[in-house]
Design a protein around this motif. Structure first.
Motif, PDB file in Angstrom:
ATOM      1  N   THR A  14       0.361 -10.020   8.205  1.00 45.66           N
ATOM      2  CA  THR A  14       1.057  -9.879   9.487  1.00 45.66           C
ATOM      3  C   THR A  14       2.071  -8.737   9.464  1.00 45.66           C
ATOM      4  OG1 THR A  14       2.647 -11.547   8.800  1.00 45.66           O
ATOM      5  CG2 THR A  14       0.789 -12.304  10.142  1.00 45.66           C
ATOM      6  N   ASP A  15       2.563  -8.376   8.272  1.00 48.59           N
ATOM      7  CA  ASP A  15       3.542  -7.279   8.184  1.00 48.59           C
ATOM      8  C   ASP A  15       2.893  -5.961   7.734  1.00 48.59           C
ATOM      9  OD1 ASP A  15       3.072  -8.015   5.518  1.00 48.59           O
ATOM     10  OD2 ASP A  15       5.160  -7.691   4.918  1.00 48.59           O
ATOM     11  N   ALA A  16       1.562  -5.860   7.905  1.00 49.10           N
ATOM     12  CA  ALA A  16       0.842  -4.663   7.452  1.00 49.10           C
ATOM     13  C   ALA A  16       1.249  -3.429   8.261  1.00 49.10           C
ATOM     14  CB  ALA A  16      -0.661  -4.874   7.556  1.00 49.10           C
ATOM     15  N   VAL A  17       1.375  -2.315   7.543  1.00 49.73           N
ATOM     16  CA  VAL A  17       1.720  -1.028   8.149  1.00 49.73           C
ATOM     17  C   VAL A  17       0.659  -0.021   7.711  1.00 49.73           C
ATOM     18  CG1 VAL A  17       3.442   0.823   8.214  1.00 49.73           C
ATOM     19  CG2 VAL A  17       4.186  -1.557   8.048  1.00 49.73           C
ATOM     20  N   GLU A  18       0.126   0.730   8.670  1.00 45.39           N
ATOM     21  CA  GLU A  18      -0.835   1.778   8.307  1.00 45.39           C
ATOM     22  C   GLU A  18      -0.074   2.920   7.655  1.00 45.39           C
ATOM     23  OE1 GLU A  18      -4.379   4.613  10.136  1.00 45.39           O
ATOM     24  OE2 GLU A  18      -3.578   2.988  11.371  1.00 45.39           O
ATOM     25  N   VAL A  19      -0.457   3.269   6.416  1.00 48.81           N
ATOM     26  CA  VAL A  19       0.278   4.287   5.655  1.00 48.81           C
ATOM     27  C   VAL A  19      -0.555   5.531   5.352  1.00 48.81           C
ATOM     28  CG1 VAL A  19       1.912   2.658   4.630  1.00 48.81           C
ATOM     29  CG2 VAL A  19      -0.253   3.143   3.463  1.00 48.81           C
ATOM     30  N   GLY A  20      -1.853   5.489   5.639  1.00 50.54           N
ATOM     31  CA  GLY A  20      -2.671   6.662   5.358  1.00 50.54           C
ATOM     32  C   GLY A  20      -4.140   6.398   5.620  1.00 50.54           C
ATOM     33  N   ARG A  21      -4.950   7.397   5.210  1.00 48.24           N
ATOM     34  CA  ARG A  21      -6.411   7.317   5.335  1.00 48.24           C
ATOM     35  C   ARG A  21      -7.045   7.866   4.065  1.00 48.24           C
ATOM     36  NH1 ARG A  21      -8.743   6.734  10.449  1.00 48.24           N
ATOM     37  NH2 ARG A  21      -7.213   6.632  12.106  1.00 48.24           N
ATOM     38  N   ILE A  22      -8.237   7.407   3.781  1.00 46.10           N
ATOM     39  CA  ILE A  22      -8.975   7.966   2.653  1.00 46.10           C
ATOM     40  C   ILE A  22      -9.698   9.208   3.151  1.00 46.10           C
ATOM     41  CG2 ILE A  22     -10.842   7.592   0.996  1.00 46.10           C
ATOM     42  CD1 ILE A  22      -9.915   4.666   0.849  1.00 46.10           C
ATOM     43  N   ALA A  23      -9.448  10.332   2.487  1.00 48.21           N
ATOM     44  CA  ALA A  23      -9.997  11.606   2.933  1.00 48.21           C
ATOM     45  C   ALA A  23     -11.397  11.845   2.381  1.00 48.21           C
ATOM     46  CB  ALA A  23      -9.081  12.754   2.521  1.00 48.21           C
ATOM     47  N   ASP A  24     -11.567  11.700   1.080  1.00 43.76           N
ATOM     48  CA  ASP A  24     -12.840  12.041   0.462  1.00 43.76           C
ATOM     49  C   ASP A  24     -12.832  11.622  -1.005  1.00 43.76           C
ATOM     50  OD1 ASP A  24     -15.398  13.054   0.315  1.00 43.76           O
ATOM     51  OD2 ASP A  24     -14.845  15.105   0.844  1.00 43.76           O
ATOM     52  N   ALA A  25     -13.995  11.729  -1.628  1.00 47.61           N
ATOM     53  CA  ALA A  25     -14.095  11.476  -3.064  1.00 47.61           C
ATOM     54  C   ALA A  25     -13.367  12.594  -3.801  1.00 47.61           C
ATOM     55  CB  ALA A  25     -15.553  11.423  -3.486  1.00 47.61           C
ATOM     56  N   TRP A  26     -12.886  12.267  -5.011  1.00 40.14           N
ATOM     57  CA  TRP A  26     -12.208  13.259  -5.855  1.00 40.14           C
ATOM     58  C   TRP A  26     -12.750  13.082  -7.264  1.00 40.14           C
ATOM     59  CZ3 TRP A  26      -8.190  12.920  -9.733  1.00 40.14           C
ATOM     60  CH2 TRP A  26      -7.593  14.151 -10.030  1.00 40.14           C
ATOM     61  N   GLY A  27     -13.570  14.007  -7.688  1.00 42.47           N
ATOM     62  CA  GLY A  27     -14.192  13.891  -9.001  1.00 42.47           C
ATOM     63  C   GLY A  27     -15.420  13.002  -8.952  1.00 42.47           C
ATOM     64  N   VAL A  28     -15.903  12.592 -10.148  1.00 42.59           N
ATOM     65  CA  VAL A  28     -17.146  11.831 -10.219  1.00 42.59           C
ATOM     66  C   VAL A  28     -16.959  10.390 -10.698  1.00 42.59           C
ATOM     67  CG1 VAL A  28     -18.575  13.877 -10.570  1.00 42.59           C
ATOM     68  CG2 VAL A  28     -17.619  12.684 -12.553  1.00 42.59           C
ATOM     69  N   LYS A  29     -15.721   9.998 -11.017  1.00 44.07           N
ATOM     70  CA  LYS A  29     -15.491   8.677 -11.611  1.00 44.07           C
ATOM     71  C   LYS A  29     -14.953   7.639 -10.632  1.00 44.07           C
ATOM     72  CE  LYS A  29     -14.971  10.444 -16.239  1.00 44.07           C
ATOM     73  NZ  LYS A  29     -14.139  10.560 -17.417  1.00 44.07           N
ATOM     74  N   GLY A  30     -15.030   7.911  -9.328  1.00 42.19           N
ATOM     75  CA  GLY A  30     -14.605   6.928  -8.342  1.00 42.19           C
ATOM     76  C   GLY A  30     -13.227   7.166  -7.744  1.00 42.19           C
ATOM     77  N   TRP A  31     -12.541   8.215  -8.162  1.00 38.98           N
ATOM     78  CA  TRP A  31     -11.243   8.547  -7.570  1.00 38.98           C
ATOM     79  C   TRP A  31     -11.468   9.073  -6.152  1.00 38.98           C
ATOM     80  CZ3 TRP A  31      -6.216   8.632  -9.797  1.00 38.98           C
ATOM     81  CH2 TRP A  31      -6.160   8.176 -11.119  1.00 38.98           C
ATOM     82  N   PHE A  32     -10.455   8.926  -5.314  1.00 37.28           N
ATOM     83  CA  PHE A  32     -10.541   9.442  -3.946  1.00 37.28           C
ATOM     84  C   PHE A  32      -9.201  10.026  -3.515  1.00 37.28           C
ATOM     85  CE2 PHE A  32     -10.148   4.824  -4.088  1.00 37.28           C
ATOM     86  CZ  PHE A  32      -8.976   4.594  -3.383  1.00 37.28           C
ATOM     87  N   LYS A  33      -9.286  10.979  -2.579  1.00 38.19           N
ATOM     88  CA  LYS A  33      -8.083  11.615  -2.015  1.00 38.19           C
ATOM     89  C   LYS A  33      -7.590  10.770  -0.845  1.00 38.19           C
ATOM     90  CE  LYS A  33      -9.374  16.410  -2.785  1.00 38.19           C
ATOM     91  NZ  LYS A  33      -9.653  17.665  -2.086  1.00 38.19           N
ATOM     92  N   VAL A  34      -6.260  10.728  -0.707  1.00 42.91           N
ATOM     93  CA  VAL A  34      -5.633   9.965   0.366  1.00 42.91           C
ATOM     94  C   VAL A  34      -4.769  10.908   1.203  1.00 42.91           C
ATOM     95  CG1 VAL A  34      -3.968   8.135   0.874  1.00 42.91           C
ATOM     96  CG2 VAL A  34      -5.590   7.854  -1.011  1.00 42.91           C
TER      97      VAL A  34
END
Length: 189
Positions: A14-34
């Protein structure tokens, strides 16, 4: 693109705040840009549980709200990168592209005296020293050297906007409990 993306369904706090979006993958090991909605993304770093909802536009790889357990989030060259449980390759990270990131307000780091999160100021009533109502905080705007409160109010039946610099010269008091900001400002400024 076929990926075995398995995300845990969750209910948005109930107290959730939108803080960002996932932009894209970063590298090959599952990391992503925010893409953080804040120039100081402490909320992204302090919370190990991110709630995701699909982007309003484009392909949807999941529905509803899902929980992402964050293994690591860090600054990297003017962006934030993160790695989550169950996201172990580039395809899985790409499947999250566009997802909206929410964190509970209760997991934000504590502020120091005189420091406020913008999200806590939005909706507060603003009055001057004489008690004259000047409007309600609709949003905050960074103008470089300072932050500006953008207030909305009604005059002669028409919606109006007023801007007040959020600096100590004009801000007398912020009372989050009373949902009020007292300012040294006149309606005709």
């Amino acid at each position: 693109m076929a990926t075995n993306l398995t995300l845990e369904p969750a209910e948005l706090p109930t107290d959730a705040v939108e803080v960002g979006r996932i932009a894209d993958a970063w590298g090959v090991k599952g990391w992503f840009k925010v893409l953080s909605h804040s120039s100081s993304p402490e909320a992204l770093f302090s919370s190990k549980r991110w709630y995701l909802q699909p982007s309003e536009r484009g392909a949807k790889t999941f529905a509803g709200t899902v929980l992402l357990s964050i293994r690591q989030a860090k600054d990297h060259s003017d962006t934030v990168v993160a790695w989550a449980q169950g996201i172990d390759d580039r395809d899985a990270a790409e499947a999250l592209r566009g997802a909206r990131i929410f964190v509970p307000r209760s997991s934000f780091p504590s502020t120091t005296e005189g420091e406020y999160y913008w999200i806590d100021l939005i909706g507060l009533a603003v009055v001057n020293r004489e008690g004259v109502a000047l409007g309600q905080v609709q949003e905050l705007m960074s103008t470089g050297p300072q932050t500006v409160l953008v207030l909305t109010y009604e005059q002669d039946g028409k919606a109006q906007e007023r801007m007040i610099p959020f600096v100590s010269a004009f801000i007398d008091n912020v009372d989050l409990a009373e949902k009020r900001i007292t300012v040294d400002w006149q309606p005709d400024y």
